[in-house]
Design an enzyme around this catalytic site. Structure first.
Site, PDB file in Angstrom:
ATOM      1  N   GLY A  66       0.810  -1.215   0.000  1.00 63.25           N
ATOM      2  CA  GLY A  66       0.000   0.000   0.000  1.00 63.25           C
ATOM      3  C   GLY A  66       0.843   1.266   0.000  1.00 63.25           C
ATOM      4  O   GLY A  66       0.527   2.235  -0.696  1.00 63.25           O
ATOM      5  N   GLY A 191      -1.592  -6.288  -0.306  1.00 62.38           N
ATOM      6  CA  GLY A 191      -1.850  -7.718  -0.144  1.00 62.38           C
ATOM      7  C   GLY A 191      -2.108  -8.150   1.290  1.00 62.38           C
ATOM      8  O   GLY A 191      -3.025  -8.929   1.561  1.00 62.38           O
ATOM      9  N   CYS A 317       1.027   1.558  12.730  1.00 60.65           N
ATOM     10  CA  CYS A 317       2.260   2.254  12.379  1.00 60.65           C
ATOM     11  C   CYS A 317       2.598   3.303  13.432  1.00 60.65           C
ATOM     12  O   CYS A 317       3.700   3.784  13.509  1.00 60.65           O
ATOM     13  CB  CYS A 317       2.119   2.926  11.019  1.00 60.65           C
TER      14      CYS A 317
HETATM   15  N1  PLP Z   1      -3.083   2.812   3.524  1.00 59.10           N
HETATM   16  C1  PLP Z   1      -3.856   2.387   4.528  1.00 59.10           C
HETATM   17  C2  PLP Z   1      -5.238   2.919   4.672  1.00 59.10           C
HETATM   18  C3  PLP Z   1      -3.363   1.438   5.436  1.00 59.10           C
HETATM   19  O1  PLP Z   1      -4.135   1.018   6.432  1.00 59.10           O
HETATM   20  C4  PLP Z   1      -2.050   0.953   5.265  1.00 59.10           C
HETATM   21  C5  PLP Z   1      -1.459   0.009   6.245  1.00 59.10           C
HETATM   22  O2  PLP Z   1      -1.820   0.006   7.397  1.00 59.10           O
HETATM   23  C6  PLP Z   1      -1.287   1.416   4.188  1.00 59.10           C
HETATM   24  C7  PLP Z   1      -1.833   2.348   3.338  1.00 59.10           C
HETATM   25  C8  PLP Z   1       0.107   0.930   3.949  1.00 59.10           C
HETATM   26  O3  PLP Z   1       0.078  -0.346   3.374  1.00 59.10           O
HETATM   27  P1  PLP Z   1       1.371  -1.300   3.452  1.00 59.10           P
HETATM   28  O4  PLP Z   1       1.479  -1.743   4.860  1.00 59.10           O
HETATM   29  O5  PLP Z   1       1.055  -2.415   2.501  1.00 59.10           O
HETATM   30  O6  PLP Z   1       2.520  -0.497   2.988  1.00 59.10           O
END
Ligand code: PLP
Length: 383
Positions: A66, A191, A317
């Site tokens: 993401g 994913g 995060c």
């Molecule tokens: N966008 C949203 C809304 C998310 O919840 C997340 C992950 O928590 C991300 C982006 C980032 O995705 P990734 O962990 O695959 O980098």
């Protein structure tokens, strides 16, 4: 209860991936037969992801997740002098990318949200400028699950001549997604939020949208994302997309809504001075963000962890950070209430028995922490 942080790889997904690490280990760019078999597997996966989003296979770019998809959408479209409109409730993958772009000469506007966590079309209209190049509004919020009116926002964006991106990371596999119905030009998925491995993802790029590559190398992914493809990961994402489509068609999302209601009603019936953040508006079925006044979410997360229950305070995060959630404070929650908020996020595998166990556990843990809370006493006396 922390599926918004990540989900397990489903056994069928793992099974589909397994050969591509060992027996079928070809490089999808090689012209020999093992290479061609890897290429065919990547192509099949691309078709499956495209079917989940109702787009053409050629409109899918595989990424590492993401964060990369969001960055690719923003950095790929914007140049100095352009204006970007996004929101104050985005994931950091968009928020921090936007701030970085601002330091590189891109004009930036953050839209506010309503107390329910909704982005209003009128707020977007007020923000649009002649040089607005891109509007990025997430589909479902990772902390509250609140769903935005993407179609309306995209229509208004297009009327102003700009492109529309949505971060659908927390919506993919939970809601039917159709890029045509949504009207977006770019859409990110990840994913590991939909039962495929961590480190996989995709960006939908509508045909005719020009996207500058962030990386430079070979011609993989039509030159949009050079680098040898992660064939097992891509195969896993494809299988997970197929399974998500079947799950959505079978109406299992409704069962999850019933479980979510059972969870919220059960907890709120037994715990006072508590409530739902983002309640009363459309939310993804698996997510409940609850506040328990006079309880430090961090302490609750630790207490529950000791009992074997994984929940999250703010987004994953952010955990460990001292700042209260930017999403909850943007919704107008006081700092104290934002710090007293916990996210429960169920997976497709969550059972009624598990929900009942959580319902039994939370009020006890909350009451115990409130007994220890110095803030609790004076308020309890004065009320
Ligand atoms: N966008 C949203 C809304 C998310 O919840 C997340 C992950 O928590 C991300 C982006 C980032 O995705 P990734 O962990 O695959 O980098």
């Amino acid at each position: 209860m922390d599926a918004n942080a990540t989900t397990p790889v489903l056994p069928q997904v793992l099974e589909a991936m397994r050969p591509f690490w060992s027996e079928e280990f070809g490089n999808a760019s090689s012209i020999h037969q093992p290479g061609q078999r890897a290429r065919a597997a990547v192509d099949r996966a691309r078709e499956s992801v495209a079917a989940l989003l109702n787009c053409r296979a050629a409109e899918i770019v595989f990424t590492s997740g993401g964060t990369e998809s969001d960055n690719m959408a923003l950095f790929g479209v914007l140049a100095p002098g352009d204006h970007l409109v996004t929101t104050s409730i985005e994931h950091h993958a968009v928020l921090h990318a936007a701030q970085e772009l601002e330091s590189r000469g891109i004009e930036l506007t953050f839209l506010p949200c309503t107390p329910q966590g909704l982005i209003e079309v009128s707020a977007l209209e007020a923000a649009l400028r002649p040089n607005t190049k891109l509007v990025s509004v997430m589909l479902a919020n990772n902390e509250t699950g609140v769903i935005q009116s993407i179609r309306e926002l995209a229509d208004r964006t297009h009327a102003a001549g700009a492109l529309f991106h949505t971060d659908a990371v927390q919506a993919a596999g939970k809601l039917p997604l159709d890029v045509k119905a949504l009207g977006c030009d770019l859409l990110s998925i990840s994913g590991h939020k939909m039962y495929a491995p961590q480190g996989t993802g995709a960006l939908f790029v509508r045909r005719n949208v020009r996207l500058r590559s962030m990386f430079f190398g070979g011609l993989h992914e039509r030159g949009r994302r050079p680098g040898t493809e992660n064939v097992p990961g891509i195969v896993g994402l494809g299988k997970a997309a197929e399974m998500a489509r079947a799950w959505l068609v079978e109406g299992d999302a409704q069962k999850l809504t019933a479980l979510r209601d059972r969870l919220e009603q059960g907890i709120l019936a037994a715990a006072d001075e508590a409530g739902v953040n983002g309640g009363g508006v459309a939310r993804v079925a698996n997510t409940s963000n609850l506040y328990f006044d006079y309880v430090e979410a961090e302490a609750l997360v630790i207490a529950l962890d000791l009992k074997g229950l994984a929940v999250s305070g703010g987004s994953a995060c952010q955990s460990g950070a001292t700042e209260p959630s930017h999403v909850l404070t943007a919704m107008g929650l006081s700092e104290a209430r934002a710090r007293a908020s916990v996210r429960f996020s169920m997976s497709r595998l969550t059972t009624e028995d598990e929900v009942d166990a959580v319902v039994a556990m939370i009020p006890v843990a909350v009451a115990r922490l409130r007994e220890l809370s110095p803030k609790r006493q004076p308020l309890a006396v004065s009320s």
